[in-house]
Motif scaffolding. Structure first.
Motif, PDB file in Angstrom:
ATOM      1  N   LEU A   1       0.830  -1.204   0.000  1.00  0.00           N
ATOM      2  CA  LEU A   1       0.000   0.000   0.000  1.00  0.00           C
ATOM      3  C   LEU A   1       0.867   1.258   0.000  1.00  0.00           C
ATOM      4  CD1 LEU A   1      -2.760  -1.003   2.586  1.00  0.00           C
ATOM      5  CD2 LEU A   1      -2.848  -1.143   0.091  1.00  0.00           C
ATOM      6  N   SER A   2       0.532   2.183  -0.864  1.00  0.00           N
ATOM      7  CA  SER A   2       1.307   3.420  -0.976  1.00  0.00           C
ATOM      8  C   SER A   2       0.708   4.511  -0.097  1.00  0.00           C
ATOM      9  CB  SER A   2       1.355   3.897  -2.425  1.00  0.00           C
ATOM     10  OG  SER A   2       0.064   4.238  -2.885  1.00  0.00           O
ATOM     11  N   ILE A   3       1.538   5.499   0.201  1.00  0.00           N
ATOM     12  CA  ILE A   3       1.142   6.632   1.043  1.00  0.00           C
ATOM     13  C   ILE A   3       1.472   7.910   0.270  1.00  0.00           C
ATOM     14  CG2 ILE A   3       1.453   7.780   3.270  1.00  0.00           C
ATOM     15  CD1 ILE A   3       2.850   4.882   3.972  1.00  0.00           C
ATOM     16  N   PRO A   4       0.490   8.594  -0.277  1.00  0.00           N
ATOM     17  CA  PRO A   4       0.771   9.815  -1.046  1.00  0.00           C
ATOM     18  C   PRO A   4       1.237  10.948  -0.135  1.00  0.00           C
ATOM     19  CG  PRO A   4      -1.593   9.516  -0.814  1.00  0.00           C
ATOM     20  CD  PRO A   4      -0.954   8.280  -0.245  1.00  0.00           C
TER      21      PRO A   4
ATOM     22  N   PHE B   1       6.235   5.906  -0.616  1.00  0.00           N
ATOM     23  CA  PHE B   1       5.904   7.272  -1.024  1.00  0.00           C
ATOM     24  C   PHE B   1       6.031   7.492  -2.525  1.00  0.00           C
ATOM     25  CE2 PHE B   1       7.813   8.354   3.345  1.00  0.00           C
ATOM     26  CZ  PHE B   1       6.585   8.249   3.980  1.00  0.00           C
ATOM     27  N   THR B   2       6.417   6.448  -3.274  1.00  0.00           N
ATOM     28  CA  THR B   2       6.810   6.684  -4.668  1.00  0.00           C
ATOM     29  C   THR B   2       6.118   5.754  -5.667  1.00  0.00           C
ATOM     30  OG1 THR B   2       8.724   5.211  -4.391  1.00  0.00           O
ATOM     31  CG2 THR B   2       9.082   7.554  -3.996  1.00  0.00           C
ATOM     32  N   ARG B   3       4.894   5.348  -5.411  1.00  0.00           N
ATOM     33  CA  ARG B   3       4.240   4.439  -6.358  1.00  0.00           C
ATOM     34  C   ARG B   3       4.123   5.068  -7.744  1.00  0.00           C
ATOM     35  NH1 ARG B   3      -1.820   2.002  -6.922  1.00  0.00           N
ATOM     36  NH2 ARG B   3      -1.221   0.112  -8.047  1.00  0.00           N
ATOM     37  N   PHE B   4       3.748   6.342  -7.793  1.00  0.00           N
ATOM     38  CA  PHE B   4       3.621   7.029  -9.082  1.00  0.00           C
ATOM     39  C   PHE B   4       4.660   8.144  -9.205  1.00  0.00           C
ATOM     40  CE2 PHE B   4      -0.722   5.540  -8.019  1.00  0.00           C
ATOM     41  CZ  PHE B   4      -0.869   4.631  -9.045  1.00  0.00           C
ATOM     42  N   SER B   5       5.745   7.993  -8.494  1.00  0.00           N
ATOM     43  CA  SER B   5       6.734   9.057  -8.468  1.00  0.00           C
ATOM     44  C   SER B   5       8.128   8.442  -8.417  1.00  0.00           C
ATOM     45  CB  SER B   5       6.472   9.961  -7.250  1.00  0.00           C
ATOM     46  OG  SER B   5       7.342  11.054  -7.217  1.00  0.00           O
ATOM     47  N   SER B   6       9.086   9.180  -7.853  1.00  0.00           N
ATOM     48  CA  SER B   6      10.458   8.708  -7.741  1.00  0.00           C
ATOM     49  C   SER B   6      11.007   9.117  -6.389  1.00  0.00           C
ATOM     50  CB  SER B   6      11.332   9.313  -8.848  1.00  0.00           C
ATOM     51  OG  SER B   6      11.440  10.717  -8.657  1.00  0.00           O
ATOM     52  N   GLU B   7      12.150   8.548  -6.025  1.00  0.00           N
ATOM     53  CA  GLU B   7      12.767   8.925  -4.753  1.00  0.00           C
ATOM     54  C   GLU B   7      13.152  10.404  -4.761  1.00  0.00           C
ATOM     55  OE1 GLU B   7      15.859   6.627  -3.083  1.00  0.00           O
ATOM     56  OE2 GLU B   7      14.785   4.715  -3.234  1.00  0.00           O
ATOM     57  N   ILE B   8      13.557  10.916  -5.904  1.00  0.00           N
ATOM     58  CA  ILE B   8      13.915  12.338  -5.981  1.00  0.00           C
ATOM     59  C   ILE B   8      12.707  13.206  -5.667  1.00  0.00           C
ATOM     60  CG2 ILE B   8      14.647  14.186  -7.536  1.00  0.00           C
ATOM     61  CD1 ILE B   8      16.388  12.174  -8.978  1.00  0.00           C
ATOM     62  N   ASN B   9      11.558  12.875  -6.265  1.00  0.00           N
ATOM     63  CA  ASN B   9      10.353  13.656  -5.996  1.00  0.00           C
ATOM     64  C   ASN B   9       9.913  13.524  -4.549  1.00  0.00           C
ATOM     65  OD1 ASN B   9      10.190  14.556  -8.633  1.00  0.00           O
ATOM     66  ND2 ASN B   9       8.822  12.926  -9.293  1.00  0.00           N
ATOM     67  N   ALA B  10      10.045  12.313  -3.990  1.00  0.00           N
ATOM     68  CA  ALA B  10       9.671  12.110  -2.591  1.00  0.00           C
ATOM     69  C   ALA B  10      10.541  12.954  -1.669  1.00  0.00           C
ATOM     70  CB  ALA B  10       9.767  10.636  -2.221  1.00  0.00           C
ATOM     71  N   TRP B  11      11.847  12.943  -1.910  1.00  0.00           N
ATOM     72  CA  TRP B  11      12.736  13.723  -1.056  1.00  0.00           C
ATOM     73  C   TRP B  11      12.544  15.222  -1.282  1.00  0.00           C
ATOM     74  CZ3 TRP B  11      14.612  12.832   3.333  1.00  0.00           C
ATOM     75  CH2 TRP B  11      15.052  11.567   3.710  1.00  0.00           C
TER      76      TRP B  11
END
Length: 371
Positions: free
Chosen positions: A68-71, A105-115
């Protein structure tokens, strides 16, 4: 976030009804228009009552069968209460999810965007700040984001690394709002922590060397409006980049010209999504360093008290330099009058960054300190 209060109450009372656990599971797995809010609330509740197993015993039912992802975002907006919660509980969240934390935090994103999002409040937790520094070493581009610059400004104030990162970020065109944000952050940090003649010289060199970047000129306009490069553009405002023209104008134009043209700028801001936010910093800095401009705007409003001026001028003056006793009395009286009329007047509040009721703008002006 109401979920925090509710589940904190359950945690204090050592009571966790089955229906509350089921509500967490349902929200954590939710889809639909409001799923961002529901999943974020479920995450906070799960952390408080330590029901991390929800995220290990359930999978996404749409798309890839991942955990499960967490936006982190709420639509296109950053959910700062959620980030504040994550920072406060970073150690236990990291312990529960281990190396798979960022994947949540990155199901539809990336680690860069999350950070990029997490950096906004990473300085609040020592362990999170340490992890953020490692992320910035791994992903160098984070140092050129507004969030990365402000994180460094808080964790490494006046450090050579911060100065270099800000000068690198400022060397951009600012052609879009996304590109402008790092420039704006870099301007703020450079002028607050590194303003000296060496910085002015470095900015001049960048202006001369990089013909297609606007950032260095914007910083010169904010910090050194008497600079020859800034003054030389005053006669060419209609033929240069509009963003640079606005900074040159508010930084170096005469008081009479600013008083004459500001209403048109406010109307443009009301019809252009970001123009008001573009001009806010140069306008407020000019009022702050030039008390005569604040006085002239106040007198112009008294002579022609349009809703637009009443909405924008007192709040801007109060924020930039504080209100005089007599100006505060006028604002208080006008605030009472606005509350007494049937239909409130509206205008553009340059501090708020949007159209707004005059009464609310005046109320905020009254909250600012006196001169």
């Amino acid at each position: 976030m109401m979920a925090i209060g509710y589940y904190a109450h359950l945690d204090r009372s050592n009571s966790l009804p089955n229906e509350s656990v089921e509500a967490l599971i349902t929200a954590a797995k939710s889809y639909g228009p409001d799923h961002d809010d529901r999943r974020q609330a479920a995450f906070c509740g799960s952390v408080i009552v330590k029901k991390f197993d929800i995220y290990f015993n359930n999978e996404e039912s749409i798309g890839d069968r991942t955990g499960l992802s967490i936006p982190l975002e709420r639509g296109l907006r950053t959910n700062y209460p959620l980030l504040d919660f994550i920072a406060a509980h970073w150690t236990e969240i990291k312990a529960a999810f281990g190396d798979g934390l960022l994947q949540r935090f990155t199901r539809f994103s990336s680690e860069i965007n999350a950070w990029t999002t997490l950096l906004s409040l990473a300085h609040q937790n020592a362990e999170m700040a340490s992890d953020a520094e490692k992320a910035m070493e791994k992903y160098q581009e984070l140092q050129a984001t507004a969030q990365g610059l402000r994180f460094l400004a808080k964790t490494k104030p006046r450090a050579p690394q911060l100065r270099a990162a800000a000068l690198n970020a400022i060397n951009s065109s600012g052609a879009s709002w996304v590109e402008f944000l790092p420039i704006d952050a870099a301007c703020e940090i450079l002028l607050d922590q590194f303003k000296d003649e060496r910085l002015a010289a470095d900015l001049e060199d960048l202006v001369r060397e990089e013909r297609f970047t606007n950032g260095p000129m914007l910083a010169l306009c904010l910090g050194w409006p008497e600079n020859a490069l800034v003054q030389g553009l005053l006669a060419h405002l209609n033929s240069i980049d509009p963003l640079v023209a606005a900074y040159v104008f508010f930084g170096a134009a005469t008081i009479d010209r600013i008083v004459e043209k500001l209403p048109l700028q406010l109307h443009r801001a009301a019809h252009s999504s970001y123009w008001g936010r573009y001009i806010r910093r140069p306008l407020i800095l000019r009022i702050g360093r030039d008390p005569e401009l604040g006085a002239a705007l106040y007198e112009d409003m008294l002579q022609n008290p349009t809703p637009w001026k009443k909405c924008a001028y007192p709040h801007a003056i109060a924020r930039a330099q504080g209100l005089t006793e007599s100006a505060r009395e006028w604002v208080a009286a006008e605030y009472d009058r606005q509350n007494s009329i049937k239909h409130s007047e509206f205008g553009y509040d340059v501090i708020y960054g949007d159209l707004r009721s005059v009464r609310y703008s005046l109320k905020d002006a009254l909250r600012e300190p006196l001169i």
